[in-house]
Design an enzyme around this catalytic site. Sequence first.
Site, short mmCIF file in Angstrom:
data_model
loop_
_atom_site.label_atom_id
_atom_site.label_comp_id
_atom_site.label_asym_id
_atom_site.label_seq_id
_atom_site.Cartn_x
_atom_site.Cartn_y
_atom_site.Cartn_z
N CYS A 1 0.81 -1.22 0.00
CA CYS A 1 0.00 0.00 0.00
C CYS A 1 0.84 1.27 0.00
O CYS A 1 0.32 2.36 -0.25
CB CYS A 1 -0.93 0.00 1.20
SG CYS A 1 -1.88 -1.53 1.35
N HIS B 1 -3.08 6.52 1.93
CA HIS B 1 -3.62 5.23 1.50
C HIS B 1 -4.90 4.99 2.28
O HIS B 1 -4.92 5.08 3.50
CB HIS B 1 -2.62 4.11 1.78
CG HIS B 1 -3.26 2.76 1.75
ND1 HIS B 1 -3.96 2.29 0.66
CD2 HIS B 1 -3.34 1.79 2.70
CE1 HIS B 1 -4.43 1.09 0.93
NE2 HIS B 1 -4.07 0.76 2.16
N ASN C 1 -10.41 -0.68 -0.59
CA ASN C 1 -8.96 -0.66 -0.41
C ASN C 1 -8.33 -1.22 -1.68
O ASN C 1 -8.44 -2.41 -1.97
CB ASN C 1 -8.59 -1.50 0.81
CG ASN C 1 -7.09 -1.55 1.06
OD1 ASN C 1 -6.28 -1.27 0.19
ND2 ASN C 1 -6.71 -1.95 2.28
#
Length: 333
Positions: A121, A258, A288
């Site tokens: 990420c 993120h 996500n």
Amino acid sequence: MNPIHPRLRSNARITAIGSYVPDRILSNFDLERMVDTSDEWIVQRTGIRERRIAAENEYCSDLCIAAVRDMIDRYGVTVQDADYIIVATETPDTSFPNVASRIQAAFGMANCGSVELHAACAGFVAALQMANGLLLSGAYRKIIVIGAETLSKITDYTDRTTCILFGDGAGAVLLEASDQEGCLLGMISRTDGSLGHHLYRSNLSDSIDGHPIRNNGLIVQNGREVYRWAVEQVPLGVNRLLDECGLKTEDIDWFAPHTANARIIESVCGRSGIPLDKTLSAIERFGNTSAASIPLSLDAAVRDGRLKSGDIVLLYGFGGGLIQAGAVVRWTL
């Protein structure tokens, strides 16, 4: 005030951005029919309402190519003369050839280096940092940086704690060397590999530093431990980066973290002193998307007019590794 990191020079300027998400939508109500969960439970704990899912025959390189095409169509840039491609992803089509080489072939870039970066990420910001260094070296002038994932292909849809989170997408930016001041005003990187066993996708090994892991090729996450790490460590990293740039939270126009989970972002903002209404996020619609989450959030803000040339944006990726990568950017589009 001169908001320049004392150890950083930059001649990189962002000259174009593009994005792509697959057509298929997986809503919370769809997930209700797959696992023991509910729309109310998912929204309350994550802020996610839907996510995009790649088609069976649609892979990471397809998403990347579509994002680059979007960038070309919107900004009229040429990419055939790009001399480097960096793709941040944890879900490549194949271990090799890398995804970046597929992009090189798709657009006929005759003299182009390519590399795939694995920082989960934090990958997109880490790729920006790498691109900045390559441009500063003088050996390269034009670099495509992409964050892309097809996480649906490695998600365990019997695990209700993780399958509600992940989606697919890609975002691309074009960085070019310039005689003007560069857009990167500061950066930070941190790693705590001792906690890596809390978030992983297995490959060949059955353990991480002595911690047994499930070798099934799917994402496994200890959500409680990752949450604890993120809300404790990310605000520290954010504030250290701001300090080193000589900036205060009120100097930041936008915060683009993120977006792992809306509740994590709320905690990070509260602890770091950044107003939540300055946060750029696409988690409600896309979930996500790991390395793709930051460029998707940036492009959404460009499209709706929130993000403007000259704005100061704090990018901050964090996740598997456990890795943090941050950058303060003066937006140059």
